[in-house]
Write a protein that holds these residues in place. Structure first.
Motif, PDB file in Angstrom:
ATOM      1  N   LEU A  48      25.626 -28.813 -26.316  1.00  0.00           N
ATOM      2  CA  LEU A  48      26.451 -28.211 -25.267  1.00  0.00           C
ATOM      3  C   LEU A  48      27.920 -28.579 -25.453  1.00  0.00           C
ATOM      4  O   LEU A  48      28.817 -27.758 -25.239  1.00  0.00           O
ATOM      5  CB  LEU A  48      25.958 -28.662 -23.886  1.00  0.00           C
ATOM      6  CG  LEU A  48      24.639 -28.048 -23.440  1.00  0.00           C
ATOM      7  CD1 LEU A  48      24.153 -28.703 -22.154  1.00  0.00           C
ATOM      8  CD2 LEU A  48      24.794 -26.542 -23.235  1.00  0.00           C
ATOM      9  N   PHE A 194      13.394 -25.011 -23.166  1.00  0.00           N
ATOM     10  CA  PHE A 194      14.818 -25.291 -22.973  1.00  0.00           C
ATOM     11  C   PHE A 194      15.648 -24.782 -24.140  1.00  0.00           C
ATOM     12  O   PHE A 194      16.789 -24.360 -23.951  1.00  0.00           O
ATOM     13  CB  PHE A 194      15.043 -26.783 -22.738  1.00  0.00           C
ATOM     14  CG  PHE A 194      14.740 -27.169 -21.318  1.00  0.00           C
ATOM     15  CD1 PHE A 194      15.553 -26.723 -20.275  1.00  0.00           C
ATOM     16  CD2 PHE A 194      13.630 -27.927 -21.008  1.00  0.00           C
ATOM     17  CE1 PHE A 194      15.258 -27.036 -18.963  1.00  0.00           C
ATOM     18  CE2 PHE A 194      13.333 -28.249 -19.690  1.00  0.00           C
ATOM     19  CZ  PHE A 194      14.148 -27.803 -18.666  1.00  0.00           C
ATOM     20  N   PHE A 196      15.053 -22.027 -26.003  1.00  0.00           N
ATOM     21  CA  PHE A 196      15.295 -20.581 -25.915  1.00  0.00           C
ATOM     22  C   PHE A 196      16.177 -20.246 -24.720  1.00  0.00           C
ATOM     23  O   PHE A 196      16.936 -19.277 -24.762  1.00  0.00           O
ATOM     24  CB  PHE A 196      13.995 -19.758 -25.990  1.00  0.00           C
ATOM     25  CG  PHE A 196      13.240 -19.525 -24.701  1.00  0.00           C
ATOM     26  CD1 PHE A 196      13.764 -18.696 -23.715  1.00  0.00           C
ATOM     27  CD2 PHE A 196      11.989 -20.083 -24.495  1.00  0.00           C
ATOM     28  CE1 PHE A 196      13.061 -18.458 -22.544  1.00  0.00           C
ATOM     29  CE2 PHE A 196      11.286 -19.844 -23.340  1.00  0.00           C
ATOM     30  CZ  PHE A 196      11.829 -19.038 -22.345  1.00  0.00           C
ATOM     31  N   THR A 197      16.121 -21.069 -23.667  1.00  0.00           N
ATOM     32  CA  THR A 197      16.984 -20.801 -22.520  1.00  0.00           C
ATOM     33  C   THR A 197      18.427 -21.221 -22.790  1.00  0.00           C
ATOM     34  O   THR A 197      19.349 -20.412 -22.676  1.00  0.00           O
ATOM     35  CB  THR A 197      16.462 -21.556 -21.277  1.00  0.00           C
ATOM     36  OG1 THR A 197      15.111 -21.177 -21.061  1.00  0.00           O
ATOM     37  CG2 THR A 197      17.276 -21.216 -20.054  1.00  0.00           C
ATOM     38  N   VAL A 198      18.608 -22.483 -23.165  1.00  0.00           N
ATOM     39  CA  VAL A 198      19.970 -23.033 -23.271  1.00  0.00           C
ATOM     40  C   VAL A 198      20.667 -22.553 -24.549  1.00  0.00           C
ATOM     41  O   VAL A 198      21.826 -22.149 -24.511  1.00  0.00           O
ATOM     42  CB  VAL A 198      19.926 -24.578 -23.205  1.00  0.00           C
ATOM     43  CG1 VAL A 198      21.292 -25.160 -23.481  1.00  0.00           C
ATOM     44  CG2 VAL A 198      19.420 -25.030 -21.855  1.00  0.00           C
ATOM     45  N   LEU A 201      19.376 -17.800 -25.074  1.00  0.00           N
ATOM     46  CA  LEU A 201      19.720 -16.877 -23.993  1.00  0.00           C
ATOM     47  C   LEU A 201      21.118 -17.175 -23.442  1.00  0.00           C
ATOM     48  O   LEU A 201      21.956 -16.283 -23.317  1.00  0.00           O
ATOM     49  CB  LEU A 201      18.670 -16.936 -22.884  1.00  0.00           C
ATOM     50  CG  LEU A 201      17.295 -16.361 -23.265  1.00  0.00           C
ATOM     51  CD1 LEU A 201      16.327 -16.460 -22.114  1.00  0.00           C
ATOM     52  CD2 LEU A 201      17.419 -14.922 -23.735  1.00  0.00           C
ATOM     53  N   MET A 202      21.401 -18.454 -23.131  1.00  0.00           N
ATOM     54  CA  MET A 202      22.724 -18.772 -22.605  1.00  0.00           C
ATOM     55  C   MET A 202      23.796 -18.597 -23.675  1.00  0.00           C
ATOM     56  O   MET A 202      24.946 -18.287 -23.371  1.00  0.00           O
ATOM     57  CB  MET A 202      22.748 -20.182 -22.012  1.00  0.00           C
ATOM     58  CG  MET A 202      22.159 -20.211 -20.613  1.00  0.00           C
ATOM     59  SD  MET A 202      21.778 -21.849 -20.010  1.00  0.00           S
ATOM     60  CE  MET A 202      23.377 -22.599 -20.010  1.00  0.00           C
ATOM     61  N   VAL A 205      24.622 -14.948 -23.521  1.00  0.00           N
ATOM     62  CA  VAL A 205      25.407 -14.608 -22.326  1.00  0.00           C
ATOM     63  C   VAL A 205      26.862 -15.052 -22.516  1.00  0.00           C
ATOM     64  O   VAL A 205      27.787 -14.383 -22.055  1.00  0.00           O
ATOM     65  CB  VAL A 205      24.785 -15.273 -21.070  1.00  0.00           C
ATOM     66  CG1 VAL A 205      25.661 -15.068 -19.859  1.00  0.00           C
ATOM     67  CG2 VAL A 205      23.405 -14.703 -20.816  1.00  0.00           C
ATOM     68  N   GLY A 206      27.024 -16.175 -23.207  1.00  0.00           N
ATOM     69  CA  GLY A 206      28.386 -16.618 -23.509  1.00  0.00           C
ATOM     70  C   GLY A 206      28.853 -17.796 -22.657  1.00  0.00           C
ATOM     71  O   GLY A 206      28.236 -18.209 -21.714  1.00  0.00           O
TER      72      GLY A 206
ATOM     73  N   VAL B  41      18.972 -11.096 -19.870  1.00  0.00           N
ATOM     74  CA  VAL B  41      20.035 -11.223 -20.871  1.00  0.00           C
ATOM     75  C   VAL B  41      20.191  -9.909 -21.641  1.00  0.00           C
ATOM     76  O   VAL B  41      21.313  -9.458 -21.900  1.00  0.00           O
ATOM     77  CB  VAL B  41      19.732 -12.396 -21.828  1.00  0.00           C
ATOM     78  CG1 VAL B  41      20.752 -12.457 -22.957  1.00  0.00           C
ATOM     79  CG2 VAL B  41      19.722 -13.698 -21.052  1.00  0.00           C
ATOM     80  N   LYS B  47      26.924 -12.459 -15.544  1.00  0.00           N
ATOM     81  CA  LYS B  47      26.864 -13.819 -16.073  1.00  0.00           C
ATOM     82  C   LYS B  47      26.831 -14.880 -14.970  1.00  0.00           C
ATOM     83  O   LYS B  47      26.169 -15.910 -15.101  1.00  0.00           O
ATOM     84  CB  LYS B  47      28.113 -13.997 -16.934  1.00  0.00           C
ATOM     85  CG  LYS B  47      28.180 -15.262 -17.735  1.00  0.00           C
ATOM     86  CD  LYS B  47      29.443 -15.230 -18.576  1.00  0.00           C
ATOM     87  CE  LYS B  47      29.858 -16.639 -18.959  1.00  0.00           C
ATOM     88  NZ  LYS B  47      31.072 -16.634 -19.782  1.00  0.00           N
ATOM     89  N   TRP B 103      34.158 -31.901 -20.721  1.00  0.00           N
ATOM     90  CA  TRP B 103      34.849 -30.873 -19.928  1.00  0.00           C
ATOM     91  C   TRP B 103      35.657 -31.380 -18.749  1.00  0.00           C
ATOM     92  O   TRP B 103      36.279 -30.599 -18.060  1.00  0.00           O
ATOM     93  CB  TRP B 103      33.836 -29.848 -19.412  1.00  0.00           C
ATOM     94  CG  TRP B 103      33.283 -29.010 -20.518  1.00  0.00           C
ATOM     95  CD1 TRP B 103      33.977 -28.191 -21.338  1.00  0.00           C
ATOM     96  CD2 TRP B 103      31.924 -28.927 -20.926  1.00  0.00           C
ATOM     97  NE1 TRP B 103      33.144 -27.594 -22.234  1.00  0.00           N
ATOM     98  CE2 TRP B 103      31.868 -28.030 -22.005  1.00  0.00           C
ATOM     99  CE3 TRP B 103      30.735 -29.527 -20.477  1.00  0.00           C
ATOM    100  CZ2 TRP B 103      30.693 -27.709 -22.640  1.00  0.00           C
ATOM    101  CZ3 TRP B 103      29.563 -29.217 -21.115  1.00  0.00           C
ATOM    102  CH2 TRP B 103      29.547 -28.315 -22.198  1.00  0.00           C
TER     103      TRP B 103
END
Lengths: 206, 104
Positions: A48, A194, A196-198, A201-202, A205-206, B41, B47, B103
């Motif tokens: 991340l 997690f 495939f999601t983080v 997929l995320m 989405v960007g 998605v 978003k 961040w």
């Protein structure tokens, strides 16, 4: 211990926890899974943090293909169910059917792994996206590769158990081993949910 | 004695079957959640709410996996739950730390 202790005439309801060794394995394995959670958390945290550092290379939303990830997800999720079936037959003391469902689990796992290898090869040869391209690349291959390594290890583990115990049948000595291998396999799917999601997929989405 | 042990194994078989049924329902729900996640998605929903919904779906799916497929809902799983939640606590702190230093 005498042979009769490990091969009772009537199997207990939970053969995986009927011996002290089985109980110890069960507990220690959950302790290990707690540690694994921390390991993957640090890899996820690193990913991340470095996700945006593409160094002029491809970004997440440019390279990921959701069709491929979807197929991989379905394969791994189904393999989780087939290992549940295997444990169901273990509890009913049906060794043949347990072996059969473990075999299906292994096949689905091999399918998943083949798609992952194809995915990585595709990125490296066609997209010019390698471990050294960017910090994003390093974090991506480390996280997803570590999971792939777990899949590989899980497959070897289950195959070894199946072959080693093929002629022994189910007893109180090997039931905990099968049970714990199936827990490991479920945990691999937990991590993949997690990923495939983080990551995918995320990332899209960007 | 014999009939007694037979009826208890019959009882166990029934119990196993009951659990299998729950696990099948769990599996169906997990497939549905995955389909929802991917289609949100693919069809490019906003978003702003896609990301929180994706995370919630993932957490629910993992809870299903842990409690039904890995039997954490069963009675003799207090220590495993303790071990796992211990790990999860450290895991949460790790991700929090890495996010904050990146961040903040």
């Amino acid at each position: 211990m005498s042979d009769h202790t490990l091969n009772p005439e009537k199997m207990p309801h939970n053969p995986e926890k009927a011996t002290l060794e089985g109980k110890n394995k069960f507990l220690a394995f959950w302790f290990f899974l707690g540690g694994e959670t921390v390991l993957f958390a640090s890899l996820f945290g690193t990913y991340l943090a470095l996700k945006g550092s593409t160094n002029g290379g491809p970004a997440a939303e440019e390279i990921f293909e959701l069709e491929l990830v979807f197929v991989m997800t379905m394969l791994l999720l189904t393999s989780s169910l087939t290992s549940v079936y295997a444990m169901y037959h273990m509890k009913n003391n049906n060794f043949g059917k347990m072996q059969l469902w473990l075999g299906v689990t292994v096949l689905l796992g091999i399918g998943f792994l083949s798609f992952e290898i194809y995915e990585f090869t595709n990125y490296i040869t066609n997209e010019d996206f390698t471990f050294r391209t960017s910090a994003f690349g390093s974090a991506f291959y480390t996280l997803v590769g570590f999971h792939g390594g777990h899949v590989t290890f899980g497959l070897l583990w289950i195959i070894t158990l199946m072959i080693r115990n093929a002629k022994r049948g189910l007893n109180l000595y090997n039931a905990p081993k099968f049970y714990i291998a199936s827990l490991y396999w479920h945990f691999i799917d937990v991590v993949w949910v997690f990923i495939f999601t983080v990551v995918y997929l995320m990332g899209k989405v960007g | 004695m014999v009939s007694n042990s037979n009826s208890s194994s019959e009882y166990n078989r029934k119990k196993n079957k009951e659990e299998m049924k729950q696990q099948l329902i769990t599996f169906t729900l997990m497939i549905v959640f995955t389909l929802i996640a991917f289609s949100m998605v693919i069809f490019e929903f906003d978003k702003l709410y896609v990301i929180p919904v994706l995370l919630i779906l993932a957490v629910v799916q993992v809870i299903f996996q842990l409690y039904y497929f890995m039997h954490m809902k069963n009675k003799d799983h207090e220590m495993p739950a303790f071990m796992f939640y211990g790990g999860l606590t450290v895991a949460t702190i790790t991700i929090l730390t890495l996010s904050v230093i990146t961040w903040w």
